[in-house]
Each structure stands twice: as structure tokens, then as C-alpha cells.
Design a protein around this motif. Structure first.
Motif, mmCIF file in Angstrom:
data_model
loop_
_atom_site.group_PDB
_atom_site.id
_atom_site.type_symbol
_atom_site.label_atom_id
_atom_site.label_comp_id
_atom_site.label_asym_id
_atom_site.label_seq_id
_atom_site.Cartn_x
_atom_site.Cartn_y
_atom_site.Cartn_z
ATOM 1 N N VAL A 196 43.113 36.576 34.495
ATOM 2 C CA VAL A 196 42.394 37.976 34.706
ATOM 3 C C VAL A 196 43.584 38.993 34.250
ATOM 4 O O VAL A 196 43.413 40.150 33.622
ATOM 5 N N ALA A 198 40.179 41.129 38.736
ATOM 6 C CA ALA A 198 40.900 40.456 39.831
ATOM 7 C C ALA A 198 40.117 39.031 39.952
ATOM 8 O O ALA A 198 39.063 38.790 39.841
ATOM 9 N N GLU A 199 41.044 38.193 40.348
ATOM 10 C CA GLU A 199 40.645 36.793 40.759
ATOM 11 C C GLU A 199 40.347 37.112 42.363
ATOM 12 O O GLU A 199 41.356 37.094 43.164
ATOM 13 N N ASP A 233 45.950 38.105 45.086
ATOM 14 C CA ASP A 233 45.445 36.838 44.514
ATOM 15 C C ASP A 233 45.501 35.677 45.330
ATOM 16 O O ASP A 233 45.639 36.082 46.692
ATOM 17 N N LEU A 250 43.361 31.153 37.224
ATOM 18 C CA LEU A 250 42.484 32.276 36.997
ATOM 19 C C LEU A 250 43.292 33.725 37.126
ATOM 20 O O LEU A 250 42.921 34.628 36.627
ATOM 21 N N GLY A 262 38.394 34.821 45.761
ATOM 22 C CA GLY A 262 37.796 33.547 45.919
ATOM 23 C C GLY A 262 37.727 32.624 44.482
ATOM 24 O O GLY A 262 36.600 31.953 44.438
ATOM 25 N N TYR A 263 38.795 32.653 43.660
ATOM 26 C CA TYR A 263 38.781 31.939 42.573
ATOM 27 C C TYR A 263 37.647 32.036 41.472
ATOM 28 O O TYR A 263 37.090 31.449 40.617
ATOM 29 N N ARG A 264 36.985 33.458 41.534
ATOM 30 C CA ARG A 264 36.082 33.718 40.609
ATOM 31 C C ARG A 264 36.714 35.306 40.018
ATOM 32 O O ARG A 264 37.322 35.979 40.890
ATOM 33 N N PRO A 265 36.385 35.594 38.857
ATOM 34 C CA PRO A 265 36.553 36.785 38.314
ATOM 35 C C PRO A 265 35.571 38.086 38.642
ATOM 36 O O PRO A 265 34.697 37.667 38.626
#
Lengths: 296, 615
Positions: free
Chosen positions: B587, A173-174, A213, B583, A176-179
Motif C-alpha cells: 500500500v 493503509a494495511e 501497520d 501488504l 488487519g492485513y487488508r488494504p
């Protein structure tokens, strides 16, 4: 001599412009070329292959991710890690500075000790030790837990629990704009999702909750509640909102077996649009929880 | 040097730019907006052709509204021109496709349909380059310029002596009247204001001409937009044309009569042009205020502004058939659409902005990051030098009373103020916290022609002040490449991905990725992946590639056969155009394919622009 002063000023200004342009030539020569060739990727692949498979390897330069994962399959293993806790040794592949702000955030209060660097051409593989214990278990890999919502048990199929009020899935899941790889709990408004089972505890339970997201986060700010019970006794309760990003929480525990209950309640799962509240435009909380040992 | 040479060189450079854009942009994928404009262009051109065959069809409201309802949030002119260009130059699409999915052959089938639709914008880009070249060449006139003057022919072999006509801001002398730049190409009434010096340093007009033209078109972001079937470079060119015309119109009724329709054409390209009369009004008021005398009656109701007020609206109406029915209501809808424009996502220093306010520094930092610093420095110097000069100039005491047909005849031109207004306003506007978040640099490209002229002015002014002699007199020409090469290098190297290119001091694409600046936003860097797609047919998740852009490839026979657009849940492969907020889509691809390693990645200097994922 006014004229001489004029000429001097003109010369200085032209010289300044020319100097900047000359610097730009040099900068252009550095910027406008590919740094990483097949040989560099081969060298990095060989270096990564020599590492123990249980030690995470992370990429410092997030933007390089797709190209790097294409050449270096071991990077997929560490993709979406919740943080760098639970890894007494870890490795960072970097073009420049290894400990970027994102990786420092993943380290939290851990102070890593540099162990060495392998020069791989433009890339470098940095090795670190961190004062963190091993992971005893991870909720994402824990098959023995039973799931339920308030109307009954949920059915598990592969990576998903299907419940009366929604579903929970282990996925990327994305947040905070990180995976992040986590348990995405997509339940109806106000419905609690519960996981229960006998587990082996270490020194602490460490987890995170975040919302996915970015569109959902933009249009819904309602918090979610995370509750932990050990042996039927409520031990901790956290209220998490989406502006906390990937919010970490931790509970000190006594090592040994215990009956664990994890409950997540998302107060509002839809989002607000110009037309009003839309329950179908989802904003999903995603959970990770691990039991960690004391550092050796 | 004859005056014909700069004109010939301007035409040659303009044509070269058109040819390079026409050929080079075949490698530039269709951006999202183009997909919609292609579709609209076909509808508009169909209507126009029906109107040519049977003029009564033009007045059939239902048919007209059906045609122009498509993408009616933007004026029709460029789309209409694109559609007609396709009717002329489009090569036929592949055999065996249904007629609606196949480009029809034009009268002179020279290029793919999409390339033909891009041609009008490319022609305007060539025109812009030619205008800048001529305006830049006019900057070397070594005499005081007042409105209504014409450029004097340059002496074939001017003497090589030290100049004494440097602008007052570079010298400590009291303000003697310095030479002023001439923005306007062509001639009007010849006059001979006194030279400040009998000895003038000779600077070839080709030097500032080339600097102004290449400052503009040599930038990677200008280049990429110049070749698209979009409105951003066309409106920048028309803004320049209107300003050049306005300058002439202040001293000539003929130019005044042209000014109104020309403004109408500019507004018919894009709404940025609605600000032009406001900025021209500010310039005019500044000229009146700086004249230091009470305005005459003729100056209070000047013909140039009357022309804009009276002739621009009917021009807009004539060129936008959507407004022929319910013009006020539809105009109101148009204004509201842009006033309440949706916010886009844009990355700025690692933060994704999709709600206001965007940091005020955004357009300034993005300009620095995409325009080489030496060129910006030169433009800033030019603005300072020219504005300071403008503020110190007064009209001579003996000018005749102004008439409304030539309200500022004999007044100083005050080009610096024009450049400053038009060069800074677009950036200032985008920096306002209440302005919707639109995205990248294309929204202030209208500033760049004026910054280019200011840079050329600075180059002329500084070299004149320095007045090199002997072999050093060739330095202005010799050092020109030093200034221009970083921009040209950047553009050549970045092609066809110049939407994602950054200036050398920003570190190029890699530096921008490190800094966390936006990478691309239009789903266009896809052509290099077609080869992979040929080998992996089946349903494809197209991500940010607009379906209408995809259909355009199909109409031209460029889309890989057997590859169909599909939602991710049914896809065998999937595209991903990399942006910070995308992103969440990436994902989704990993989850769907259970694989986070792309099959192939399009990169610019190692920076991923587009990935193709699959099992």
C-alpha cells in the motif's frame, strides 16, 4: 493362512499408496498450469467495462489482486473500500466461491441477493443486490470539513491536513492485513484530531477505525477514541483497540443538514521495543466515515 | 547384479544432481541470506588466501576477527568453502566497475561468482543423493542384519519365488527374525546369518536406491535449497552422513574415530547438528534397553560417543576461526543468538504469525503441503514397520561380550528407531510453542533423508511380502514412477520459483494461496523483472531484495545498468515480494505511485510472487 493374510495386507497398503499417487497425478495436472490467459483477461475486461461505473467490483481471490489489477483497471476503483454497505448493487469477480469470508465480513449483517453470473472462462462475474442505501457523502471525499487539533486549525494540502501535533492523510493503509482507503491520523500521543463542518445526514453515519501497520499493532495495544457530535451535542463515543481489526461503528441519524464534529484521539502513537517506548515507530489509526441513506 | 553397479549409479546420480543444480540455479535469484553469505564468503576467503601466502597471518587476531566478524552468528565452514570456490571458479565481473564492485577472476573462471559460491552446497547435495542411493540399495539385502555385518553380494539371477521373510508386523506369525535394512554403504566383515527362506523374491537394489534418492532431491523445497549458498541442505546431508557413520561406529573403532570429526564438520555447517549426539544417545540407550541384558562396562563408555565428545569440539574450533579468540564467550553469544532468535513473519491459514506460539501443527501441515502425500504415506508406513520390527528384535544369545570399541557389535541395527528419531525430531522441535518462529520448511529439511529411507524400506518390505511372480515381478520397478512423478513434476514445473511451490494435493501454488500458506520469504523471484528494469532506469525501491544480494548481481554484471537502490520516497519504480504481512509495503507503493496496477508481475501458476510498480 498367515502368508496369504500378509500378502493381502501388503497388497492393500501398496494399493493405497498407489491410489494416492494416482490421485496426485490428476491433482498435479490440474495444479501445475496457468489458468488465466490473455483471452480470459480480455473477456473479464469487456464484462467489467459494461458495468455502471458507480457500482463496485471487487475481487474475491485477494491473492490474485496484483495480476488482476494489471489487466483490469476498474478493479482499482473499488480497492480499499471500507465495506460493502452503501452499494445497492455490487459485483464480484471470482475464480471460485464469490462470497469469501473477507467479503462476508464486509457485508456485515447485509444479506446479498444473487442477481446472476457471467461465465468468463476460469473467472466468473457474480452480480449481487444488497439492501443498503446510497452513500450521501464520504469523509474521504468531503472538502467542506475543517480540521483542527487542540492548538488550532490544520492546513489542508491535497490529501493531507497538516496540524501542529501531526497530520492526517487520505491514503491506503494495511489494516488487519487488508488494504483500506482511509484517513490516516498520525498525531502525537494523546492529541485529538478534529473534523468539523455542515453536512447532509441520511439515515445513519457508518464508519470504521483500524490501526496500521502490523508491526505497530504487534508493539502497541493502546486504544483510540472516536467521538461524534451533532449540532454541538455529543452523540457517540467508541473506544477502539487494534485487536478489533477494522472496527465498524454506526450512529442512527435524522435525515437533513447538521453540524458534524468527528474527533479521534490516539492515546499512544509510538510502540514498545526491547529498548523501551519508541515514539518514532508509529502505529497510526485510520478512519472512514460515511453518511448513508435508507435502502430504497 | 554386481555391487559395483549401485555404487556407479550413485556417483552418476550425484554428479547429475550437481550439474543440474549448478546450471539450473543460475535462474534462481539470490535470496536475502545469500547476500550476506556472499559478503562473508569473500571476507573469509581473503583471510584464508592471505594465510596460505603467509601462514603467520592466520594468527593475527585483529585481522582474523575483522574477517570473521561478518555474519559470525553462523559457523564459517560453508561460507569459507563458498569463498574459496569463488577464488577458483569465478568468472570476472564486467569491465569498467571499481574493483570492490566487480567479481575478480578465479583460477579457472567457469561461472559467475555467485554460482561458484553456491557450488560447495551443491556438491554436498550431490553427496547426499549418492549416500541415499547407496543406503537405499542396501535395503534389499534379504538377510537379518546385525551391526558389524556387511551386505552380501546380490546373486546375479536370484530366483523369482514368493517370499517368506516378510516382517513380523505384516504377518500374524510369531516374530521370526526378519530381514533388516542396511543403512550403510560399503562393506565390513562378511557374515552369513541364516536366510529365512531359501526362496527369496528378487528386488533390484536400484529400486529402493532410486526411491530414497529421488524422494529427497525430487522435492521442490529440497531442490531449491540444495542449490543455494546456504546451510540447510548441507546440514541435512551431513546429518545423514553422521548417522550412517554412527551406525558403522557401533561395531568398528575406525568408524568411531571418524565419527567425532564428522560430527564436528556437521556442527560447523549449522547448529541443527548440535542435536545429533543427543538423538544418537537416545538411540544407543534404546538399543541397550532392548537388548534385554545388563550392559557391559565397555558399553557404558562407548568409543563412538567418546569420539564425538573428544574430537568434535576441536574440529568445530578448527573450522571456525571466529572462535579462536575468546572461544567460550563467543560460543555463548552464538548459543544465545539462536536461543533468543527474532521472530519472523509467517502466514499459516490466512493468519500472519509473528509472535509465539505458532500452532503446533505448522511443520506437519507444511510438510504435507510441500511433500506429495503418497511419498509421505510410504515414509509413515516405513517408520511403523521398521520401528515395530526394531522393538521386537533381540540380539542372539551367543554374541560375544561387547568392547568399548565396538559396543553393539552383533546387535540388531535398529535402523527404524534411527529413522524415527531423526525423521520426526526436527518437526517435533519446530512444533514446540516456545521455539522462535523462523519461517518455512527449510528448518526441518534434516528430517527428509530419514523419511526417504523409511519410504524405501516400506517399498521393499511391502513388495517382498506381496512377492509378485511372473510378469508382475516387474511391478516394483514399473510403479516407481507413479510415486515419484508428482514430486518431480512439481519441482520441474516450479523451477526457478520452487520456494513458492506446493504439492499436488495442496493444489500447487494456487491451492496454497487459497489456503493462506506462505508464498516466499527471501526476495529471490526477481530475475524475470530485470528486462522491465532495463527499460525503466532510475531509483528503484528494492523492498525485500537484500542490498548485498543486489550488489552480487552488480558484481557479475547482471544488474540492469542505471537502476539504483533507493528509499521509496525517491523511487521511480518499486519491487514488492508478496507475503501477507508485506501488504503494508504494497500500500505504500500504491500511495507513492498513486497507482495500484503493477507494471509487471512474476507469477507461478497465476499466483503473484513479485510485482514491479511504477507511475
Amino acid at each position: 493362512m498367515p502368508l496369504d493374510a500378509t500378502r493381502r495386507r501388503a497388497a492393500v497398503l501398496l494399493g493405497l499408496v498407489g491410489l494416492v499417487a494416482a490421485v496426485e497425478w490428476v491433482a498435479a495436472a490440474r495444479a501445475y498450469r496457468t489458468l488465466l490467459g490473455p483471452a480470459d483477461w480480455d473477456a473479464a475486461a469487456a464484462a467489467l467495462a459494461a458495468l455502471p461505473p458507480d457500482e463496485p467490483v471487487v475481487l474475491a481471490d485477494d491473492w490474485l489482486g496484483p495480476v488482476a489489477r494489471r489487466h483490469l483497471l476498474p478493479l482499482q476503483r473499488s480497492l480499499g473500500r471500507p465495506d460493502l454497505h452503501g452499494a445497492p448493487r455490487f459485483h464480484v469477480l471470482a475464480l471460485g466461491e464469490p462470497l469469501t469470508p473477507d467479503l462476508r465480513a464486509d457485508l456485515g449483517d447485509l444479506a446479498p441477493e444473487p442477481l446472476g453470473v457471467d461465465d468468463l472462462g476460469p473467472l466468473a462475474l457474480h452480480h449481487f443486490a444488497a439492501p443498503s442505501g446510497h452513500v450521501l457523502w464520504d469523509i474521504l471525499d468531503q472538502p467542506a470539513l475543517l480540521a483542527a487539533d487542540r492548538v488550532g486549525a490544520c492546513r489542508k494540502a491535497q490529501r493531507t491536513w497538516a496540524c501542529k501535533h501531526g497530520r492526517a492523510t487520505v491514503r491506503y493503509a494495511e489494516i488487519g492485513y487488508r488494504p483500506r482507503r482511509c484517513l490516516a491520523i498520525d498525531m502525537s500521543d494523546g492529541a485529538a484530531f478534529e473534523l468539523r463542518g455542515r453536512v447532509e445526514l441520511g439515515a445513519r453515519l457508518r464508519g470504521h477505525l483500524g490501526f496500521s501497520d502490523f508491526n505497530g499493532r504487534l508493539r502497541d495495544d493502546a486504544p483510540a477514541i472516536v467521538e461524534l457530535e451533532l449540532d454541538g451535542v455529543p452523540r457517540a463515543r467508541w473506544l477502539v483497540s487494534d485487536n478489533q481489526g477494522w472496527a465498524a461503528f454506526e450512529l442512527a441519524t435524522t435525515p437533513g443538514p447538521a453540524e458534524l464534529t468527528v474527533r479521534v484521539t490516539n492515546l499512544l502513537a509510538g510502540s514498545f521495543t526491547p529498548a523501551g517506548y519508541d515514539p518514532d515507530a508509529r502505529r497510526v489509526p485510520c478512519l472512514d466515515l460515511r453518511a448513508l441513506m435508507e435502502p430504497a | 547384479m554386481t555391487r559395483r553397479l549401485p555404487a556407479l549409479a550413485a556417483v552418476a546420480l550425484g554428479l547429475a544432481v550437481v550439474l543440474l543444480l549448478a546450471r539450473g540455479h543460475r535462474d534462481v535469484g539470490y535470496v536475502r541470506d545469500e547476500g550476506i553469505y556472499f559478503h562473508a564468503s569473500r571476507a573469509y576467503a581473503d583471510w584464508a588466501v592471505r594465510g596460505l601466502q603467509s601462514p603467520s597471518a592466520l594468527f593475527d587476531r585483529a585481522a582474523r576477527d575483522r574477517a570473521f566478524a561478518v555474519n559470525h552468528e553462523h559457523p564459517a565452514l560453508m561460507k569459507l568453502a563458498g569463498g574459496l570456490s569463488a577464488r577458483l571458479f569465478s568468472a570476472p565481473g564486467p569491465e569498467g566497475q571499481p574493483p570492490e564492485a566487480r567479481a575478480p577472476a578465479g583460477l579457472l573462471p567457469l561461472m559467475p561468482e555467485g554460482a561458484a559460491m553456491r557450488l560447495p552446497a551443491q556438491l554436498l547435495a550431490g553427496l547426499g543423493v549418492a549416500l541415499l542411493f547407496l543406503a537405499g540399495a542396501g535395503l534389499v539385502r534379504s538377510k537379518r542384519h546385525v551391526l558389524g555385518d556387511s551386505p552380501a553380494p546380490a546373486a546375479p539371477n536370484p530366483p523369482r519365488q514368493r517370499v517368506s521373510d516378510a516382517p513380523s508386523d505384516l504377518s500374524s506369525e510369531p516374530a521370526r527374525t526378519p530381514p533388516a535394512p542396511d543403512l550403510s554403504p560399503g562393506t565390513a566383515t562378511p557374515t552369513s546369518p541364516p536366510d529365512l527362506s531359501s526362496e527369496t523374491f528378487a528386488l533390484s537394489p536400484l529400486i529402493p536406491a532410486a526411491l530414497a534418492a529421488l524422494w529427497f532431491i525430487g522435492l521442490p523445497h529440497v531442490w531449491v535449497h540444495a542449490g543455494l549458498h546456504c546451510f540447510d541442505v548441507p546440514v541435512a546431508v551431513l546429518t545423514l552422513a553422521v548417522v550412517l557413520c554412527y551406525r558403522r561406529a557401533l561395531a568398528s573403532w575406525r568408524w568411531s574415530l571418524l565419527l567425532g570429526p564428522l560430527l564436528g564438520v556437521a556442527i560447523s555447517i549449522k547448529h541443527n547438528a548440535l542435536f545429533i549426539p543427543v538423538l544418537l544417545g537416545l538411540h544407543y540407550l534404546a538399543c541397550l534397553a532392548l537388548a534385554g541384558r545388563r550392559p557391559s562396562r565397555g558399553q557404558l563408555l562407548p568409543l563412538p560417543f567418546l569420539s564425538m565428545a573428544v574430537l568434535a569440539p576441536p574440529t568445530v574450533l578448527a573450522l571456525w576461526p571466529w572462535l579462536w579468540s575468546d572461544p567460550l564467550v563467543r560460543l555463548g553469544e552464538y548459543v544465545e543468538f539462536h536461543r533468543l532468535h527474532a521472530y519472523y513473519n509467517t502466514e499459516y491459514f490466512h493468519i500472519n504469525y509473528n509472535q509465539p506460539p505458532l500452532p503446533w501443527s505448522y511443520p506437519f501441515v507444511l510438510t504435507w503441503a510441500t511433500v506429495p502425500t503418497a511419498l509421505l504415506l510410504l515414509a509413515a508406513l516405513g517408520l511403523v514397520l521398521a520401528v515395530r520390527k526394531d522393538l521386537s528384535e533381540r540380539p542372539s544369545a551367543d554374541i560375544a561380550s561387547a568392547r568399548f570399541t565396538a559396543p553393539l557389535r552383533g546387535h540388531p541395527a535398529r535402523d527404524g528407531l534411527l529413522w524415527a528419531l531423526f525423521g520426526l525430531f526436527p518437526l517435533a522441535l519446530i512444533s514446540l510453542p516456545t521455539i522462535p518462529i523462523f519461517g518455512g520448511t527449510k528448518h526441518w529439511l534434516t528430517a527428509y533423508p530419514f523419511l526417504a529411507l523409511a519410504a524405501a524400506f516400506a517399498y521393499v518390505t511391502l513388495w517382498r511380502a506381496l512377492a509378485p511372480t511372473g510378469r508382475a515381478r516387474h511391478l516394483p520397478a514399473a510403479l516407481l514412477p507413479l510415486l515419484l512423478v508428482p514430486a518431480l513434476w512439481s519441482t520441474l514445473h516450479g523451477h526457478p520459483h520452487n520456494l513458492s511451490q506446493y504439492a499436488p494435493l495442496a493444489g500447487g501454488a494456487r491451492g496454497a494461496a487459497d489456503l493462506g500458506l506462505l508464498r516466499g520469504f527471501w526476495g529471490s523471484s526477481v530475475l524475470p523483472l530485470f528486462e522491465d528494469m532495463y527499460q525503466r532506469t532510475g531509483p528503484l525501491y528494492v523492498h525485500d531484495l537484500h542490498e548485498l544480494a543486489r550488489l552480487q548481481y552488480e558484481r557479475e554484471g547482471r544488474w540492469p545498468p542505471g537502476v539504483t537502490a533507493a528509499p521509496l520516497s525517491r523511487a521511480r519504480t518499486g519491487l514488492l515480494f508478496h507475503e501477507r504481512h508485506m501488504l503494508s509495503n504494497e500500500v505504500d507503493l500504491w500511495n507513492h505511485f498513486d497507482n495500484s496496477a503493477p507494471i509487471d508481475v512474476v507469477t507461478l501458476d497465476d499466483v503473484p510472487l513479485t510485482s514491479l510498480y511504477g507511475k
